[in-house]
Scaffold this active site. Structure first.
Site, PDB file in Angstrom:
ATOM      1  N   LYS A   1       0.912  -1.316  -0.056  1.00 48.85           N
ATOM      2  CA  LYS A   1      -0.081   0.184   0.164  1.00 48.85           C
ATOM      3  C   LYS A   1       0.877   1.468   0.110  1.00 48.85           C
ATOM      4  O   LYS A   1       1.738   1.448   0.640  1.00 48.85           O
ATOM      5  CB  LYS A   1      -0.689  -0.039   1.072  1.00 48.85           C
ATOM      6  CG  LYS A   1      -1.950   1.131   1.164  1.00 48.85           C
ATOM      7  CD  LYS A   1      -2.729   0.798   2.802  1.00 48.85           C
ATOM      8  CE  LYS A   1      -3.860   2.275   2.782  1.00 48.85           C
ATOM      9  NZ  LYS A   1      -4.892   1.676   3.962  1.00 48.85           N
TER      10      LYS A   1
ATOM     11  N   SER B   1      -9.713   1.676   2.911  1.00 45.41           N
ATOM     12  CA  SER B   1      -9.073   2.447   2.188  1.00 45.41           C
ATOM     13  C   SER B   1      -8.245   1.538   1.520  1.00 45.41           C
ATOM     14  O   SER B   1      -7.367   2.062   0.080  1.00 45.41           O
ATOM     15  CB  SER B   1      -8.236   3.590   2.822  1.00 45.41           C
ATOM     16  OG  SER B   1      -7.351   2.740   3.642  1.00 45.41           O
TER      17      SER B   1
ATOM     18  N   SER C   1      -9.731  -1.065   7.105  1.00 43.78           N
ATOM     19  CA  SER C   1      -9.207  -1.010   5.733  1.00 43.78           C
ATOM     20  C   SER C   1      -8.835  -1.940   4.808  1.00 43.78           C
ATOM     21  O   SER C   1      -8.683  -2.123   3.745  1.00 43.78           O
ATOM     22  CB  SER C   1      -8.283   0.086   5.773  1.00 43.78           C
ATOM     23  OG  SER C   1      -9.193   1.489   5.488  1.00 43.78           O
TER      24      SER C   1
HETATM   25  N1  GLN Z   1     -13.285   3.754   6.579  1.00 45.98           N
HETATM   26  C1  GLN Z   1     -12.049   4.029   7.742  1.00 45.98           C
HETATM   27  C2  GLN Z   1     -11.983   5.534   7.795  1.00 45.98           C
HETATM   28  O1  GLN Z   1     -12.259   6.282   6.700  1.00 45.98           O
HETATM   29  C3  GLN Z   1     -11.123   3.150   7.192  1.00 45.98           C
HETATM   30  C4  GLN Z   1     -10.007   3.685   7.915  1.00 45.98           C
HETATM   31  C5  GLN Z   1      -8.583   2.435   7.857  1.00 45.98           C
HETATM   32  O2  GLN Z   1      -9.029   1.370   8.168  1.00 45.98           O
HETATM   33  N2  GLN Z   1      -7.606   3.006   7.291  1.00 45.98           N
HETATM   34  O3  GLN Z   1     -11.502   5.858   8.785  1.00 45.98           O
END
Ligand code: GLN
Length: 497
Positions: free
Chosen positions: A75, A150, A174
């Site tokens: 990532k 994400s 995420s």
């Molecule tokens: N949807 C979560 C957020 O926007 C996911 C965050 C994550 O795990 N990076 O905070």
């Protein structure tokens, strides 16, 4: 040969061990196919163009249950010396870190092949990868849909045969939610089991590196490789003395284990009927394997999302203050230097996307004098209550169960204009982060529209190996096998190599 791309990493390593294939041959094939399919899904923000001989020509080392000579995607929020690292943000466009994240250094030391850096929602804020500052990633099962977020690019890269294993990060689901949307496995270890050194901070008390694979055993190989003590990360609790692969292989019996089904997350008002049906089917299989299924009530279920979004926005508002256009990325080379305040306005105004700005504003608000008591401090107290009650529940049950996501992958654009709707899609995943327990999303079946749906198991804090053993036992009982999305299968069949 090209069908080797849909193997699991441990199957691939067996071929190397039997000298049926060299890493260099496989890496070249991997890269060629990854590049061919990339324009149709956009998993990557940077994708390697050639296999460097120095990396590719190292022979496979048949090391102790480690991941070795495996193509891995990373990532783009993990620092890498040889790829730009943007966190999906324009504010870091072109930024080349002077060091590698610890997990990346380990991948290199063990001769794994980093295919490229995967797309994400800007600074890991989002649930669809549509908040990327560059372009959205498309779901390989249906390119009119999102891959989740994400870490959407990580999940799609493993599903679309662009990498065998993917590293993502999971602050609030995420890794697990995109895994569910793309039909792969996604594991969020206990906080600290993998080093965070070199992980660009979003909400430091929750950020954790996570792993995408095509089966549970591959997660165990990746944990054996990556879960090592790290003097560069004071929060790292890894000891490096568990062999996850051996543990899983020696703990296959599920007879008499107690699984707590979180009733508030199996509620028709929140969860899609078809997702619930698929969950019920999984529970039947588990019951057939001797698992005792009990129902668990969480009184704070309605407060999970507010608690999560208050804490993460607060931490983000502080963590993101460092992007001032002076030290990193955008605006740095601008000469002559203008008035400082103007520079902040301009760089942060242009460099951050809408969702990031929204979180910074929200976070600054909940931390400000007069409001901190009402919001931030309350959320912290609530988090403590969540941790304590989950610990108590784990006195009664061995594992917890919930869907991974209320719905299968949604359409591109469907939730983009309504942040609250987007945030609501995290309802099943944030518990594990707030309570700091390990959690895995396991692909279930396809729904009527042929979209994958995942289920989620959670385990006791620090008992990551036990959770993986349970997930493996389920995988075997349910005869799960990695499925290649039809569009990818077709591309592979037409791929001349
Ligand atoms: N949807 C979560 C957020 O926007 C996911 C965050 C994550 O795990 N990076 O905070």
């Amino acid at each position: 040969m090209k069908h080797m791309l849909s193997l699991t990493a441990h199957e691939l390593m067996k071929l190397y061990a039997r000298s049926e294939l060299t890493p260099f041959e496989l890496f070249e094939l991997q890269l060629a196919f990854a590049r061919k399919i990339e324009p149709r899904i956009n998993s990557f923000l940077s994708l390697r163009s050639v296999v460097d001989e120095e990396v590719g020509k190292v022979p496979y080392k048949n090391a102790d249950n480690l991941l070795s000579s495996v193509p891995v995607s990373v990532k783009d929020i993990l620092a890498t010396k040889d790829f730009t690292t943007t966190a999906g943000s324009k504010i870091l466009e072109g930024y080349l870190p002077p060091y590698d994240a610890t997990v990346v250094s380990i991948l290199k030391e063990t001769n794994n092949f980093i295919v490229g850096k995967t797309n994400l929602d800007e600074f890991a804020m989002g649930s669809s990868t549509e908040n990327s500052g560059y372009y959205p990633t498309l779901n390989p099962w249906d390119t009119t849909r999102v891959p989740g977020g994400s870490s959407g690019g990580g999940a799609s890269s493993v599903a679309a045969l662009q990498a065998f294993v993917g590293l993502g990060t999971d602050t609030g689901g995420s890794v697990r939610q995109p895994a569910s949307f793309c039909g792969v496995f996604g594991f969020r270890p206990t906080y600290g089991m993998l080093s965070r050194f070199g992980l660009i901070a979003y909400a430091s008390s929750l950020d954790q590196v996570g792993i995408f694979t095509r089966d549970v055993l591959d997660i165990a190989y990746a944990m054996n490789t990556l879960s090592k003590p790290d003097p560069l990360d004071a929060t790292c609790i890894a000891t490096g003395d568990i062999d996850f692969v051996c543990f899983i292989e020696g703990n296959t019996n599920t007879e008499g284990l107690r699984l707590g089904v979180i009733s508030g997350l199996m509620n028709e008002q929140v969860i899609d009927a078809e997702v619930l049906e698929l969950c019920e089917e999984s529970l039947r299989i588990l019951a057939g394997a001797g698992v005792e299924i009990v129902s668990v009530e969480l009184p704070f279920i309605d407060y999970l999302l507010p608690c999560y979004y208050i804490l993460t926005s607060a931490e983000a508002s502080s963590n993101l203050a460092r992007y001032d256009g002076i030290r990193y990325g955008l605006g740095v080379d601008e000469a002559p230097r203008r008035n400082l305040k103007e520079q902040y306005y301009e760089v942060r105004g242009v460099g951050f996307g809408q969702e990031v700005k929204r979180r910074i504003l929200l976070g600054t608000y909940v931390l400000s004098a007069g409001y901190a008591e009402k919001y931030y401090n309350q959320a912290r107290q609530l988090r403590k209550i969540i941790v304590d009650s989950i610990d108590e529940i784990f006195g009664e049950v061995d594992f917890l169960f919930a869907p991974t996501s209320p719905t299968p992958a949604f359409k591109l654009g469907e939730k983009l204009d309504d942040p609250v709707k987007m945030w609501a899609s995290d309802v099943c995943v944030v518990l594990a982060n707030l309570a700091n327990i390990p959690s895995i999303s396991v692909p279930g079946w396809l729904n009527k529209e042929a979209l994958p749906v995942g289920i989620q198991f959670m385990g006791r804090r620090g008992e990551d190996a036990r959770l993986l053993a349970f997930a493996r036992a389920y995988e075997v009982s349910a005869s799960l096998r990695f499925r290649v999305p039809p569009m990818v299968e077709e591309a592979l069949n037409n791929f001349e190599y």
